[in-house]
Design an enzyme around this catalytic site. Structure first.
Site, PDB file in Angstrom:
ATOM      1  N   GLU A  83       0.826  -1.208   0.000  1.00 52.70           N
ATOM      2  CA  GLU A  83       0.000   0.000   0.000  1.00 52.70           C
ATOM      3  C   GLU A  83       0.858   1.255   0.000  1.00 52.70           C
ATOM      4  OE1 GLU A  83      -3.293  -2.675   0.774  1.00 52.70           O
ATOM      5  OE2 GLU A  83      -1.394  -2.536   1.859  1.00 52.70           O
ATOM      6  N   THR A  84       0.344   2.258  -0.684  1.00 51.20           N
ATOM      7  CA  THR A  84       0.880   3.616  -0.615  1.00 51.20           C
ATOM      8  C   THR A  84      -0.232   4.509  -0.090  1.00 51.20           C
ATOM      9  OG1 THR A  84       2.439   3.287  -2.437  1.00 51.20           O
ATOM     10  CG2 THR A  84       1.803   5.553  -1.938  1.00 51.20           C
TER      11      THR A  84
END
Length: 325
Positions: A83-84
């Site tokens: 995830e970002t």
């Protein structure tokens, strides 16, 4: 009918169904003007650990202003982590040091995700540690409602919703489970319609070492289950409290090939299901959990009487820089 956790107040709440927003393919398309000129502070923080290069790494971008919509997914693909996170100011006068409310979105390399624990923890760590935010509690406005993160002496506590699970007929998911774990013995199967996660409890005859060494075949899963009902697979086993130097109440692993994540190292959001499930099974409200990926991570779980769950963990920031394109 949902059963209330022992000793808690029964609060009936309408659960919001969490939907993944998959990005369209943009192969060969030109970058937008805003994407070409962006200069963004970016960090990588290892979440649910006190040791660098353990836990789950998440990228965190701090947005001073609106970012082109497509650029979110482009950056997440470039970072290529599970995830970002994108933390944005809600008002032009907001400040990353003074303000206590921010917008927050999460993207995998393939899609926007509706709820992510470790990237929320990483975002709070960046604000507390790198921007020296003065508040003891931060509020993030997200697809899953308002989520809070508060300082603790030995970590950061996330205030998350609880999502119920329901018994799942084995024959409906037999092909999926057998493709993933073969003839491994299964003790219980639950399904969360809100998160679209399948929770598979392995036999109590298995221990942590078995779960850690289990070879899970995730490659065929999206082709086997393509109705959209399942987007994540949780495997869990009962812990051995008191039998180890650092006892844990339960162990888990998480796989989400449907959104481009073969195995997530440590997953805060799955503990919104695992917490209430094991609380009912063990008769406990306070639990310690370990996610048995190669990197591994620790989580402290506390079921609250208001129908929410506190998830506590540490975070170590390992990279700081500027993203330019």
């Amino acid at each position: 009918m949902n059963k209330c956790l022992s000793g808690s107040n029964c609060i009936q709440k309408k659960q919001t169904k969490l939907e993944v927003k998959r990005a369209p393919s943009r192969a060969g398309s030109p970058q937008t003007e805003s994407a070409r000129k962006m200069k963004l502070p970016i960090f990588i923080a290892d979440a649910f650990t006190a040791t660098a290069f353990r836990g789950n790494p998440a990228a965190v971008c701090l947005l001073e202003s609106t970012l082109d919509e497509d650029a979110h997914q482009d950056i997440a693909r470039e970072m290529n982590l599970s995830e970002t996170a994108f933390v944005r100011k809600l008002q032009p006068t907001d400040d990353f040091t003074q303000s206590s409310r921010f917008g927050l979105r999460w993207f995998t390399p393939e899609a926007e995700f509706p709820l992510c624990g470790h990237a929320t923890l990483a975002s709070a760590a960046v604000l507390f540690q790198k921007r020296k935010n003065r508040n003891s509690i931060l509020t993030f406005v997200t697809m899953s409602g308002e989520l809070k993160a508060r300082r603790a002496e030995d970590g950061i506590v996330l205030d998350f919703p609880v999502y119920p699970t329901f018994p799942q007929d084995f024959h409906e998911v037999e092909d999926l489970i057998k493709a993933a774990i073969g003839d491994t013995l299964v003790q219980d199967i639950r399904y969360s319609p809100d998160t679209k996660n399948l929770l598979v409890r392995l036999s109590d005859s298995y221990d942590r070492s078995f779960l850690e060494s289990l070879k899970v075949n995730t490659e065929p899963l999206p082709a086997i289950e393509k109705t959209g009902k399942v987007r994540g697979l949780i495997l869990t086993v009962k812990g051995e409290p008191g039998g180890q130097t650092a006892p844990y109440d339960f162990y888990s692993r998480y796989f989400a090939p449907w959104v481009g994540v073969a195995e997530d190292p440590v997953t805060g959001s799955t503990h919104t299901l695992l917490g209430p499930y094991w609380s009912e099974e063990l008769g406990k409200k306070e639990m310690r959990a370990f996610q048995c990926s190669r990197r591994g991570g620790e989580l402290d779980i506390s079921l609250r009487p208001d129908g929410r769950v506190d998830i506590k963990g540490g975070a170590v920031i390992v990279l700081e820089g500027t993203l330019t394109a």
